[in-house]
Design an enzyme around this catalytic site. Structure first.
Site, short mmCIF file in Angstrom:
data_model
loop_
_atom_site.label_atom_id
_atom_site.label_comp_id
_atom_site.label_asym_id
_atom_site.label_seq_id
_atom_site.Cartn_x
_atom_site.Cartn_y
_atom_site.Cartn_z
N CYS A 64 0.58 -7.67 0.24
CA CYS A 64 0.88 -6.58 -0.70
C CYS A 64 1.23 -5.30 0.07
CB CYS A 64 -0.30 -6.32 -1.63
SG CYS A 64 -0.75 -7.76 -2.63
N ASP A 65 0.52 -5.06 1.14
CA ASP A 65 0.79 -3.92 2.02
C ASP A 65 2.22 -4.01 2.56
OD1 ASP A 65 -0.88 -1.86 4.17
OD2 ASP A 65 0.94 -2.82 4.92
#
Length: 172
Positions: A64-65
């Site tokens: 997600c980062d």
């Protein structure tokens, strides 16, 4: 509310998505989520703009980062007519902290933690985890969905190029 058993997987284990499966050509469903200043945001707040909506399980996870940083970098080349939103179940305070630490300023983060409005409306709520699945949607200026990708394995990145191409095409 419809459920789609085995619609996505997490590390190979099938999971259930709650809500309707969104398809290209559908009218974009409305939702309510909080921005990092605790303001309500709905689809109407972005009327007349092309949207790339990336939903992710949590900004505090590696994929997600990477995804949100990538969309932040791509946003600079897209112009003012295209907005990129990242929706997660993270609290607005955590989203603000993460964006500040990551230098993310071109993507708007929205929190669906309160009542899973986005997840339920867009068929992206993972029943077993009460998190959002990884998915990317593109909505044109008229509110019509032009691209959909529910990423089959949550731990994998989406097809960035397909989403960005759909956004550019919708903006032209």
């Amino acid at each position: 509310m419809p459920e789609r058993s085995g619609a996505v997987a997490f590390m190979g284990n099938g999971l259930t998505l709650v809500g309707p499966e969104i398809s290209v050509g559908d009218n974009a469903p409305d939702f309510s989520a909080l921005d990092t200043n605790l303001n309500d945001r709905t689809l109407k707040d972005y009327a007349g703009r092309v949207l790339v909506i990336a939903c992710v399980p949590s900004l505090d996870t590696p994929v997600c980062d990477m995804e949100t940083r990538r969309f932040n970098t791509e946003a600079a080349a897209l112009g003012d007519d295209i907005r990129i939103l990242t929706v997660s179940m993270d609290l607005p305070f955590a989203q603000a902290r993460w964006c500040g630490a990551a230098g993310v300023d071109a993507v708007e983060t929205l929190s669906d933690h309160r009542d899973a409005s986005f997840g339920l409306a867009w068929g992206a709520l993972v029943k077993e985890l009460r998190l959002l699945t990884r998915a990317v949607f593109v909505v044109d200026r008229k509110g019509v969905v032009r691209h959909v990708q529910y990423v089959p394995e949550i731990t994998e990145e989406p097809d960035y190029e397909a989403a960005l191409e759909a956004a550019r095409k919708a903006a032209s």
